[in-house]
Design an enzyme around this catalytic site. Structure first.
Site, PDB file in Angstrom:
ATOM      1  N   VAL A  30      15.454  41.480  53.147  1.00 54.58           N
ATOM      2  CA  VAL A  30      16.362  42.587  53.439  1.00 54.58           C
ATOM      3  C   VAL A  30      17.466  42.655  52.391  1.00 54.58           C
ATOM      4  CG1 VAL A  30      17.969  43.551  55.118  1.00 54.58           C
ATOM      5  CG2 VAL A  30      15.830  42.525  55.894  1.00 54.58           C
ATOM      6  N   ASP A  31      18.006  41.508  52.004  1.00 52.32           N
ATOM      7  CA  ASP A  31      19.015  41.504  50.945  1.00 52.32           C
ATOM      8  C   ASP A  31      18.459  42.104  49.660  1.00 52.32           C
ATOM      9  OD1 ASP A  31      21.371  40.450  52.055  1.00 52.32           O
ATOM     10  OD2 ASP A  31      20.646  38.409  51.888  1.00 52.32           O
TER      11      ASP A  31
END
Length: 381
Positions: free
Chosen positions: A167-168
């Site tokens: 997600v980052d």
């Protein structure tokens, strides 16, 4: 050759992963990226493990192609200095908790008043507005609350976190896309704008068909492990010396898989004739494929399946991935000379441009290494 973004000035106030990753991608493509950190310890990632000597792998991984300065974010004089740098920047990247930039006297409206062409790229856990905008957010929290964690893992097991900060990284890429789109708009209008990316939004966007399926049918996707959600057989199978992932579930690929296995008669088995039949009998077809793969080496399986036109791949460990001949050919393992560590290997530049290719030019900066140089370049030049 010069990078596609040569001449673009990026002021990077971000920390940890998503923001620094966005600024790094812009630097890979030729932008002049200046990373601002607090004096003494620098950003928090400098203190994290694992480490090589005194350097954190987090810092090494996400901060190449940047010059470094130190500023005290809480000092009014240094806040004014940041405002002056923002006047000369094309892009400002930050991932503070919402409201922090405003408390520093660097509200986007004020920054845009002083520099109408500035792109203010903001990444946060939950976004800049909404009832939960002030919450602290990390990759794992976004995976949990978006539903992404609930569809990962083996059926009946606890929800599974991804093995990397997906997600980052995805948020960093979304922020980069937003910056490039805003720059394209600025060419037409001369005006900058705010780019707002949230980890939660990013994680939810990765749900794709699972979200649509629930919204249209009211059906939860659930966990399927490594199985293909919409085709069978498609799974990770044990070989004689490792694991191979096979995608053989479509009506086009299944007959080819049977030919490779030497089991063409299974095409007439009523359990496997059509895709819906195979999905209803996943366990049975997986057992047959798994029995076949267990008797062959990974190399043999990949060779046989590729010859038959069946998509497949050896499940590599990190060692196998960094030595992958295709990745090496594509220059996805790059080196940069670090003043303390010597040659440091890093993942290469993913986007390949034919005329203005990106490059790994600079090692991650030592704390405050370029302060005098940057101030002279940006404020006196």
């Amino acid at each position: 050759m010069t990078g596609a973004l040569e001449g673009l000035r990026v002021l990077d106030l971000s920390r940890f992963i998503a923001g620094p990753y966005c600024a790094m991608l812009l630097g890979d493509l030729g932008a002049d990226v200046v990373k601002a950190e607090k004096p003494g310890t620098g950003e928090e990632a400098r203190l994290m493990r694992p480490r090589a000597g005194d350097e954190s792998f987090y810092l090494l991984a996400f901060n190449r192609n940047k010059r470094g300065i130190t500023v005290d974010f809480r000092d009014e004089g240094d806040q004014r200095l940041l405002a002056r740098l923002a006047e000369r920047a094309d892009v400002l990247v930050e991932n503070f908790r919402p409201g922090t930039l405003e408390k520093m006297g660097l509200a986007p409206d004020e920054l845009l008043r002083r520099n109408p062409g500035l792109i203010v790229a903001r990444c946060s856990g939950f976004g800049q507005d909404g009832p939960q905008a002030g919450r602290t957010g990390f990759d794992a929290i976004a995976q949990a609350e978006s539903g992404l964690m609930s569809i990962s893992g083996e059926p009946g097991d606890k929800p599974m976190l991804s093995g990397t900060f997906m997600v980052d990284y995805s948020a960093g890429m979304q922020l980069t896309i937003g910056v490039l789109a805003a720059l394209a708009d600025r060419r037409r209008t001369g005006r900058g704008q705010v780019v707002d990316v949230a980890l939660l939004d990013t994680a939810f966007s990765l749900m794709m068909t699972s979200a649509t399926e629930y919204l249209m049918r009211g059906e939860e996707t659930g966990q399927v492990g490594n199985r293909d959600r919409y085709g069978a057989p498609g799974n990770t199978y044990r070989s004689a010396d490792g694991w191979v992932h096979v995608v053989g579930g479509s009506d086009a690929h299944f007959p080819r898989l049977l030919t490779a296995m030497g089991r063409p008669e299974l095409a007439d088995d009523p359990r496997f004739r059509a895709l819906e039949d195979r999905l209803a009998n996943r366990d049975a077809i997986d057992a047959i494929v798994g029995e076949w793969t267990a008797g062959l080496s990974c190399d043999k399986l990949v060779a046989v399946l590729e010859a038959a036109g069946v998509p497949c791949g050896r499940v590599n460990g990190v060692a196998g991935a960094v030595g992958h001949p295709q990745l090496r050919h594509r220059e996805m393992v790059a080196e940069v000379e670090h003043p303390a560590l010597g040659p440091v290997p890093l993942p290469g530049v993913t986007v390949k441009l034919s005329r203005t290719p990106g490059a790994v030019r600079l090692p991650p900066p030592r704390l405050g290494e370029h302060t005098d140089e940057v101030l002279a370049d940006w404020l006196e030049g």
